[in-house]
Design an enzyme around this catalytic site. Structure first.
Site, PDB file in Angstrom:
ATOM      1  N   LYS A 108     -13.512  -4.814   4.694  1.00  0.00           N
ATOM      2  CA  LYS A 108     -13.020  -3.909   5.730  1.00  0.00           C
ATOM      3  C   LYS A 108     -13.503  -4.389   7.093  1.00  0.00           C
ATOM      4  O   LYS A 108     -14.659  -4.776   7.243  1.00  0.00           O
ATOM      5  CB  LYS A 108     -13.533  -2.484   5.479  1.00  0.00           C
ATOM      6  CG  LYS A 108     -12.910  -1.805   4.270  1.00  0.00           C
ATOM      7  CD  LYS A 108     -13.460  -0.398   4.098  1.00  0.00           C
ATOM      8  CE  LYS A 108     -12.906   0.271   2.848  1.00  0.00           C
ATOM      9  NZ  LYS A 108     -11.468   0.589   2.926  1.00  0.00           N
ATOM     10  N   ARG A 167      -8.501   2.599  -7.736  1.00  0.00           N
ATOM     11  CA  ARG A 167      -7.548   2.715  -8.842  1.00  0.00           C
ATOM     12  C   ARG A 167      -7.949   1.858 -10.035  1.00  0.00           C
ATOM     13  O   ARG A 167      -7.597   2.168 -11.167  1.00  0.00           O
ATOM     14  CB  ARG A 167      -6.138   2.370  -8.336  1.00  0.00           C
ATOM     15  CG  ARG A 167      -5.987   0.978  -7.806  1.00  0.00           C
ATOM     16  CD  ARG A 167      -4.749   0.813  -6.937  1.00  0.00           C
ATOM     17  NE  ARG A 167      -4.951   1.342  -5.590  1.00  0.00           N
ATOM     18  CZ  ARG A 167      -4.004   1.403  -4.661  1.00  0.00           C
ATOM     19  NH1 ARG A 167      -2.786   0.977  -4.919  1.00  0.00           N
ATOM     20  NH2 ARG A 167      -4.274   1.877  -3.465  1.00  0.00           N
TER      21      ARG A 167
HETATM   22  N1  BES Z   1     -11.710   4.187  -0.108  1.00  0.00           N
HETATM   23  C1  BES Z   1     -10.518   3.684   0.467  1.00  0.00           C
HETATM   24  C2  BES Z   1      -9.573   4.790   0.944  1.00  0.00           C
HETATM   25  C3  BES Z   1     -10.041   5.621   2.095  1.00  0.00           C
HETATM   26  C4  BES Z   1      -9.612   5.350   3.376  1.00  0.00           C
HETATM   27  C5  BES Z   1     -10.867   6.709   1.897  1.00  0.00           C
HETATM   28  C6  BES Z   1     -10.019   6.148   4.428  1.00  0.00           C
HETATM   29  C7  BES Z   1     -11.271   7.507   2.938  1.00  0.00           C
HETATM   30  C8  BES Z   1     -10.833   7.224   4.224  1.00  0.00           C
HETATM   31  C9  BES Z   1      -9.760   2.824  -0.528  1.00  0.00           C
HETATM   32  O1  BES Z   1     -10.524   2.201  -1.505  1.00  0.00           O
HETATM   33  C10 BES Z   1      -9.100   1.765   0.271  1.00  0.00           C
HETATM   34  O2  BES Z   1      -9.792   0.946   0.781  1.00  0.00           O
HETATM   35  N2  BES Z   1      -7.783   1.846   0.382  1.00  0.00           N
HETATM   36  C11 BES Z   1      -7.035   0.926   1.158  1.00  0.00           C
HETATM   37  C12 BES Z   1      -6.249   0.039   0.247  1.00  0.00           C
HETATM   38  C13 BES Z   1      -5.489  -1.046   0.930  1.00  0.00           C
HETATM   39  C14 BES Z   1      -6.367  -1.971   1.720  1.00  0.00           C
HETATM   40  C15 BES Z   1      -4.763  -1.857  -0.089  1.00  0.00           C
HETATM   41  C16 BES Z   1      -6.145   1.772   2.075  1.00  0.00           C
HETATM   42  O3  BES Z   1      -5.581   2.745   1.583  1.00  0.00           O
HETATM   43  O4  BES Z   1      -6.092   1.463   3.263  1.00  0.00           O
HETATM   44 ZN    ZN Z   2     -11.230   0.265  -0.848  1.00  0.00          ZN
END
Ligand code: BES
Ligand code: ZN
Ligand code: ZN
Length: 478
Positions: free
Chosen positions: A259, A333
């Site tokens: 991230k 997931r």
């Molecule tokens: N934990 C995150 C989702 C999330 C985002 C939770 C913001 C709380 C606040 C999840 O594991 C994630 O990183 N999702 C990404 C996936 C993408 C990079 C394929 C998303 O939804 O942006």
């Molecule tokens: Zn994630």
């Protein structure tokens, strides 16, 4: 440790008192002097002021004229919000014990007000060194009303405690609460309420071939855990269990697809689903609801590392299906899929998963509601929506059409684990659905689980969303 709600038949002299009323009536005004009465009546009529506060030095007096709303659930929520506002004053005045007089309010209304007080009073101060400064505890709430019974208060104390426990689990940073630590907390909570608990360690998880959980854990120096909590009372109304599955990513860096910018901030909250699932079964067991319930918590952090799983990897999951990894940041997931497949062995009446799963859910509805999708679970979904209205943990049902799953086709494996840029919360749900064969509801709580700005009685940081919702839903089943 948390604020406790009690019942009293009388109000002692010089007690700090909140008078809740639906009208500016003589009954509401009896504790005030003539001057005060005149002042408030004028303010009420001329300036529509409904909120009054008198600092009597030895104690504080509050009068709140609540505005009745046509919609009962909206009125109940407005009482929680009034309570939140009052907690601010009570804390400033360092009040430890408060009496609440609410003669013309029914049970649900009084309880909602007390619930708002308790939830608003929470703060996470575990790591403040100056406890004196950071303590701002309203310790006890004394309700004066003939419309409530001790059993109502016991239940409310259980649910608020569970909600605040969920918040604390979320607020704990990963350097204090890793997957092993989370499992230990789960064990303590389960044992506290006499529920059965089993913690699978890494070698057990390996033996079971939980490929999704192991893949996400590959980059970590901490081992994963898989916690199983079972509450099966003899008088259960259901033969097949209600199963909760909670995403327990104790920290989400994104893994090798790391991230960037501010997106990693607050990713300690990526176990908000686990916290909610565990705290819900804790409350259900503590309240001795006659319901057979199981909670499953796959837990790990998601980090880059020399041997971290990589995009392009093909993973064989617990149930034998193969998954082509597209982005290591879609880790939730992967671990949930194994838990959902594991749930099949219980032949569940319904499985509900809770997960801070997608940014897509946050973008769609923000922090104000829970994104939900369901398969073969229409009547349960309707009941859950009612629970959402009653608790104001509101449910927004998304479409779950099969066409969405078409995006998950892989050239080289059974599926990819990520859909396109559009409808990401739904394609994530569709991926999970491939690991289910029972009535299923998926709750994406990525929006409401955590907040960086205080949102009324929901607080700042972890909100504990899901606990009041699932407890109310469980109650509606019995
Ligand atoms: N934990 C995150 C989702 C999330 C985002 C939770 C913001 C709380 C606040 C999840 O594991 C994630 O990183 N999702 C990404 C996936 C993408 C990079 C394929 C998303 O939804 O942006
Ligand atoms: Zn994630
Ligand atoms: Zn995540």
């Amino acid at each position: 440790m948390f604020t406790y709600i009690n019942q009293q038949s009388q109000i002692p002299e010089n007690a700090t008192l909140i008078i809740l009323s639906k009208e500016m009536s003589q009954n509401a005004l009896q504790n005030f002097s003539d001057d005060e009465k005149n002042y408030m009546e004028v303010q009420f009529v001329r300036h529509k002021n409904r909120s009054f506060y008198f600092n009597k030095l030895s104690h504080q007096l509050f009068l709140e004229i609540a505005e009745v709303k046509e919609n009962h659930e909206h009125f109940i929520e407005s009482l929680r919000l009034i309570a939140d506002r009052l907690v601010n004053c009570l804390q400033q005045a360092k009040v430890q014990e408060v009496y609440v007089q609410a003669y013309d309010f029914d049970k649900d209304e009084i309880l909602a007000f007390a619930e708002g007080l308790v939830l608003a009073n929470y703060s996470f101060v575990a790591y403040k060194t100056d406890k004196e400064k950071s303590a701002r505890y309203l310790e006890i709430i004394q309700l004066v009303s003939n419309n409530i019974k001790q059993a109502d208060l016991d239940e409310l104390n259980i649910v608020t405690e569970a909600t605040l426990t969920a918040r604390t689990l979320v607020n704990q940073p990963v350097n204090y609460l890793n997957a092993v630590g989370l499992a230990e907390e789960i064990k303590t909570m389960a044992e506290d309420v006499g529920a059965k608990v089993e913690i699978l360690n890494k070698s057990k998880i390996e033996a079971l071939k939980m490929g999704g959980l192991l893949a996400v854990n590959q980059g970590s120096i901490d081992p994963p855990t898989f916690s199983i909590v079972e509450y099966k009372p003899e008088n259960a109304v259901n033969k097949k269990p209600l199963v909760f599955v909670g995403k327990g990513v104790v920290y989400d860096t994104g893994g090798l697809n790391i991230k960037t910018g501010e997106f990693m901030n607050n990713m300690k909250s990526d176990m908000g689903g686990a916290a909610a699932a565990v705290s819900s079964i804790y409350a259900i067991a503590k309240a001795k609801l006659p319901l057979y319930v199981i909670a499953l918590i796959p837990a790990t952090d998601n980090r880059p590392g020399q041997v971290a799983y990589a995009s392009g990897d093909v993973i064989t999951m617990f149930d034998g299906q193969t998954v082509e990894v597209i982005n290591t940041d879609a880790e939730g997931r992967m671990i949930l899929a194994d838990a959902l497949a594991y749930a099949k062995k219980f032949d569940p009446m319904l499985v509900i998963d809770l997960a801070t799963l997608t940014g897509s859910a946050v973008r769609a509805i923000g922090h104000l509601g829970v994104v939900a999708m369901g398969a073969n679970s229409d009547s349960f979904m309707e009941q859950l929506k009612l629970s959402g209205e009653r608790t104001s943990e509101r449910i927004v049902e998304f479409p779950f059409w099969d066409e969405y799953a078409e995006e998950l086709k892989s050239e080289i494996a059974d599926m990819i684990h990520l859909g396109g840029a559009e409808g990401g919360a739904i394609t994530a749900g569709k991926f999970l659905e491939k690991f289910t064969d029972y009535p299923y509801i998926h709750l994406d709580i990525a929006g409401p689980a955590f907040t960086t700005k205080r949102i009324n009685y929901r607080g700042i940081g972890g909100t504990g969303v899901g606990v009041r919702l699932l407890f109310d839903f469980a109650k509606s089943l019995v």
